[in-house]
Design a protein around this motif. Sequence first.
Motif, PDB file in Angstrom:
ATOM      1  N   PHE A 170     -18.294   7.129  24.005  1.00  0.00           N
ATOM      2  CA  PHE A 170     -19.557   6.823  24.719  1.00  0.00           C
ATOM      3  C   PHE A 170     -20.055   5.439  24.328  1.00  0.00           C
ATOM      4  N   SER A 174     -24.978   3.238  26.613  1.00  0.00           N
ATOM      5  CA  SER A 174     -25.354   4.267  27.531  1.00  0.00           C
ATOM      6  C   SER A 174     -26.380   5.364  26.866  1.00  0.00           C
ATOM      7  N   HIS A 535     -27.962   9.142  28.285  1.00  0.00           N
ATOM      8  CA  HIS A 535     -27.814  10.096  27.061  1.00  0.00           C
ATOM      9  C   HIS A 535     -29.125   9.686  26.112  1.00  0.00           C
ATOM     10  N   ALA A 572     -18.726   7.060  28.937  1.00  0.00           N
ATOM     11  CA  ALA A 572     -19.785   7.921  29.067  1.00  0.00           C
ATOM     12  C   ALA A 572     -20.087   8.274  30.555  1.00  0.00           C
TER      13      ALA A 572
END
Length: 824
Positions: A170, A174, A535, A572
Motif C-alpha cells: 500500500f 493512500s 486508509h 492500495a
Amino acid sequence: MPQHTPDLPPELRPLTEMPLIKRLLARFFGYSLTRLHAQHRASWLHGQADGFRSGHSAGVDYGYKEGKLEGLEEGRQVLLIRDSRSTEHRPPQVDDLLFDDWRLPLSAELKKRMKADVARLLPAHAQPSAAQWKMIFSDTPSTSVIAGAGAGKSTTLVMRILLLNHYLGFELNSMTVVTFTRESRKDFINKLIELFSLWGPAPSLKEARELVRTFHSRILPMVRSLPGFERLQAFENLSFQAQDSDAEADSNPFDLRINDAQRQQLNACYHRLHGSDERFRELIKPLSRHALQLRELERDHPDVQKRIGVTELAAKRDEELCDLIEDLWFRAGAWPIKGIEPSRQSFDINGSRFQCHGYIPSLDAWVVLGFDPRENPQVSRPNAKLTVRAEWAVKRTLFQAFCRKPLIWLDSYESSKRVLASLAGDASAGPGFDYKVKGELVSAPLLDCFVAAAGFIENLGLDVPNAVSQMSFAKDDPDRFFFEALSLYWRALEDHLLDQKPPMMTYNRMFALFSEHSPENLKLLSDDLLRPLSHLMIDEFQDVSPQIVSWIRASLTEIRSRGPAMHVGRGAQRSSLLCVGDDWQSIYGWRGSSPSYFMEFNKEFPSPSTTKVMLSDNYRSHQHIIDAAEHIVRAAPAIAGKKAKAAGESKDLLPVNVLDRDDQAMAQRLMEHYRKGDSILMLYRKSSDKVLIEQHIQSVVNVDSSLPYPARRLKQLTYHSAKGLQADAVFLLGDCQHLTSSPYKNQVYRMAGLGKAGDSEAYDNAQKDEILRLAYVGITRAVSHCYWYVDGQDNQAANLPKASDRIGKGKAFFADHRQGKVSA
C-alpha cells in the motif's frame, strides 16, 4: 361422506316404496327368470331400481374421492403460486455501509513472514502480544482498538502501517494517521522513521509528515482546491507568519487563546456590525450593563459574615470616604467621565445609608468609584483606624451582598476608560467589557466568549444561528441577549473573514463544508485529495467531536462511491478505518468532544465486518496504580469488559497516597524524588496552584530548567496537558470537581443528540463522568509513585461531585492519609 337417496327415473320411484318382503321376493323371482333367460317385468324393474341405487352410491363415493384428490392438488398449486408473490410493494434495501465487503489479503505465509521479521529485528521486550498482533493483522474494513493507558498502542499502530506498506504494497499516500497534539505527532513521526529503518529505507521526514497529520491539516487543502480559495487562510492559524503546511498541521485544536492577529479581525467585524445593525447595538446595552455590574455575593459568604457587623460604622464614615476617593480620581484625570452624571445617590444597605458617585442614563445604572490599585495602599482618612483601601473593601462587600439596584463598580482608572469608550459608542477596539456566560468558571472579553460559545456549538456539528433559534431563556436572563447577539455576530464574522484578501475561514466552517450536510461539495474534490483518507488510522479517537465524525463519514462515503476507478494501478485498494482510543481517557467534553462515537463504534461507522481489539496489558504502571485509577473511573459509563493488567518488568506495589493539601510537605517529597534521579510530573488544576508550589521548589526548577529539554526530569502541567506522558513519580495537586451547571450547553447537547433521551441536563451529567476520567488520566501517568494532594472542603463546593469521593476505603491500592479518613 353423507348418505342420501339418489334421484330415480319416474317409473322406478313407486317400486322403492314396496314393503321389504315383497322386494326380496321380487328379486328372487327375477333372479330365477334370468337363469331361464326369461323376464318378469316387475322383478326386472325392482332389480333395475336396486342396481341404479347401488351403482349410483358407488359412483358418487368413487367420484368424491377422486375429485377431492384432484381438487386438493389443483388448490395446492394455486396456493403455492399465491404464497410466492407479495401483493405489498417493497423497494430495494438501502446500502448505507461506509465500506465495500472486502478483506485485506493476509495469507498465513505473509503473517508468518512478518512475525519472523519482527522476532529477528526487535528485542524481546518489544515483541507484540497476541492482542497487539490481532490489531496489526485485522483484515476487516473497520477496526476499533480499545487501548488503555500504557498499552503500547503507538508502536502497534506503526507496525500496522509497516504491514500495509512493506508487506502489502500500500502506498504511504493512500494512508493518514491522525494525532491530536503537536507533541504526539512529533513522537509518532520519530517512532515511524526509527522502526521503518530496521526493515530497509525509511520514509523521509517530509513523507512521514505527510502521513502523520492532524484533522485540520487534511481539511485545509480540500477547501483550497475550490476556485477562489487557493490562498485561503485558517482563522486559527493567523498567528503563524510562514504559510507552512507543517506549521498549520501543528495547530492545537484545544487551544482557546486568541492572539493579536485574530483579535484584530474580531474587533474590525464588531465595529462594522455595531455601526450598521441597530438590533445588535440594542443587544450590547444590556450585556454591557450586566457585565459592568458589581458581582453579587451570597449573604452567608465568609467575607460578608466577617464585615456585616461593621455596617453601621461604615455608613457613618461613608460620605467622607466618597469625598476622598472622588478626589483621588479627579487628581488622576479619570473623573468626571463623559456619559456619567456626577450625582450622589443614597442606598439602603442592610438598614444603613451609603452613597454612590454617579448615574449612567443610557444603562440606567448607578456608579461607585473604587480604590485604584496603583494608589498608595497606606492612604487613610484623618484619625481613621483603617486605610482607605480597607474601608473601600468593606463597603464593596456590603454592596455585593445587600444592594439590588443596577450598580457599576469601577475598580480602576483603566476600567473607566473602557466604560467611557463603550458609552461613547466607540466599537473600534471591540466591546471593551468582560462577560461570563452561565456555566463558565470565569469571565472573559465579550468577543472571546463569542468565539468559545460558537466553537462549542459548531464542534457539536450544529450551525450557530440555527442552534440559537432553538434555545430558550428566561425573559430577564442576560444570556438571552448574549446568544442573540452571538447569532448576528457569528454570521457577520464569517462574511467578514471571507471578504479579506486572501480570504479566511474557521476550521469548523471548513469541516461543515465537507460534512454529511453538504455531500455535493465532496464531489468537487480530486481523487488525489481524497486518496490519503482511503486508509484512515486515528489515535486518541475518544476525543473526536461530532463535527469531525460527520466529515469522516462523508469522506468515506464519497471514496466508496467512486469505486475501483479511484485506485487503478495502485497497490492500495478500497478503504478502511482503524480507530485507537480509550473511552476512560475522554477529557475534552468541554470543547464538544464525546466518547460516545467510540463506545458505539459499530453503529456510528457501519461496516460489513468489524474487528474489535482490547489491549489490556499496561506496560507503564504497576497493578496498584492501575487498580486505583480504574476504581475511580468505573462509576462512569464505559465499554464493557475493560480490566487492565500490569505487564513487562515487575515493580513494587505501592498504593496511591491521598493527602491533605500541604504545599510545603509536597515540595519536600518532590525534591527527594528529584535527588534520587526520578522523573517527575507535577500536575495541577489551576494555574495559581503552579505559582504557589513553585515558591517551594524553586531550587529544583532552577536546576532542571537549565538542562536541555529532553534531559529535564521535572514537568509542570495541567491534568489535561499531561495525557500521553509518564513519570516515575506523579504529584496531583487538587481534586477533579464538577463546579458549575451550563444551561446553554445542556440545550445544544440535546440538539446534537448526545446524552440519554429525556435528560434535560445531558451536558452536566456528561461532565460529572468526565471528572472521573480526568482523575484516571492523572493517576495513570505514574510508573511507580503517585501522590494526590486534595484541598480541604470548600463551603461553596461541598455538595458538588468530585473524583475523590470515589477513593476506596479498605483498598490496598489506596492509602488515605487525610485527617478524619481511615488509611487503607
